[in-house]
Design an enzyme around this catalytic site. Structure first.
Site, short mmCIF file in Angstrom:
data_model
loop_
_atom_site.label_atom_id
_atom_site.label_comp_id
_atom_site.label_asym_id
_atom_site.label_seq_id
_atom_site.Cartn_x
_atom_site.Cartn_y
_atom_site.Cartn_z
N LYS A 13 0.79 -1.31 0.04
CA LYS A 13 0.02 0.11 0.12
C LYS A 13 0.84 1.10 -0.26
CE LYS A 13 -2.15 -0.69 3.96
NZ LYS A 13 -1.53 -2.06 4.30
N ARG A 88 -9.31 1.07 9.05
CA ARG A 88 -8.73 -0.43 9.21
C ARG A 88 -9.82 -1.06 9.91
NH1 ARG A 88 -2.88 0.55 9.25
NH2 ARG A 88 -1.80 -1.30 9.04
N ARG A 123 11.52 -6.00 4.40
CA ARG A 123 11.21 -4.40 4.34
C ARG A 123 12.05 -3.91 5.15
NH1 ARG A 123 4.87 -2.45 4.89
NH2 ARG A 123 5.06 -3.07 7.09
#
Ligand code: AMP
Length: 210
Positions: A13, A88, A123
């Site tokens: 995202k 969320r 990441r």
């Protein structure tokens, strides 16, 4: 254009938010980045949020709704914005509706759970400016150094394997129902996340035009 990016943690995202931000010149707003910044600055909100974030749980709705309500009043949101990581939960989506915010499109980036763990373990993030990288798929020019601001890149504590499963569980239980919420409104567009970031971006841009 007012946009929401939906998807599991690690679905990409943030990267797609950056691409849309460049293309449409509208700000990408990440509640995760704002919370991490508050944590780094040691603010009261940051301290409150830390235990939830470190455990892979969601920060209470009222905290993030407050952050977004204030952020969306800023001048740079006048021509649109991209929400990355908000809403969320259904109450967060309802709060957005109740603020009178009109959402044009919700882009849902789908990546199977099996691929998420590998993505998150590679990441790396810059805690100063929020830019994200990946040890394989999106390398910085100099290893360990942010291309944007030159700060050090680190692995987020909540990207460690033991927390990733909790985050995925939270996603399926609390965030995934938002797909139905926005599908009913006719504004949901699904993008299958690809191995190559550029391929996902092409699909995202296409979904913006649908
Ligand atoms: P992210 O960088 O979007 O993955 O967010 C990191 C963490 O911040 C999440 O795992 C949550 O603990 C917290 N967080 C970010 N956005 C929200 C939100 N909209 N609602 C609740 N918690 C959030």
């Amino acid at each position: 254009m007012n946009l929401i990016l939906l998807g599991a943690p690690g679905a990409g995202k943030g990267t797609q938010a950056e691409k849309i931000c460049e293309k449409l010149s509208i700000p990408a707003i990440s509640t995760g980045n704002m919370l991490r910044e508050a944590m780094a600055n040691g603010t009261e909100m940051g301290l409150q949020a830390k235990s939830f974030i470190d455990a892979g749980k969601l920060v209470p709705d009222e905290v993030v709704i407050g952050i977004i309500r204030e952020r969306l009043t800023a001048e740079d949101c006048r021509n649109g914005f991209i929400l990355d990581g908000f809403p969320r939960t259904i109450p967060q989506a309802e709060a957005l509706d109740n603020m009178g915010v009109r959402i044009d499109k919700v882009i849902d980036i789908e990546v199977p759970d099996e691929k998420i763990a590998a993505r998150l373990s590679g990441r790396r993030v810059c805690l100063k400016c929020g830019a994200t990288y990946h040890t394989e798929y999106k390398k910085p020019k100099t290893e360990g150094v942010c291309d944007v601001c030159g700060d050090e890149l680190v692995q987020r504590k909540d990207d460690m394997p033991e927390t990733v499963l909790d985050r995925l569980k939270t996603y399926h239980e609390q965030t995934e129902p938002l797909k139905g919420y926005y599908e009913k409104k006719g504004i949901l567009r699904v993008v299958e996340g690809q191995e190559d970031v550029a391929d996902t971006t092409a699909l995202t841009f296409k979904a913006l035009e649908d």
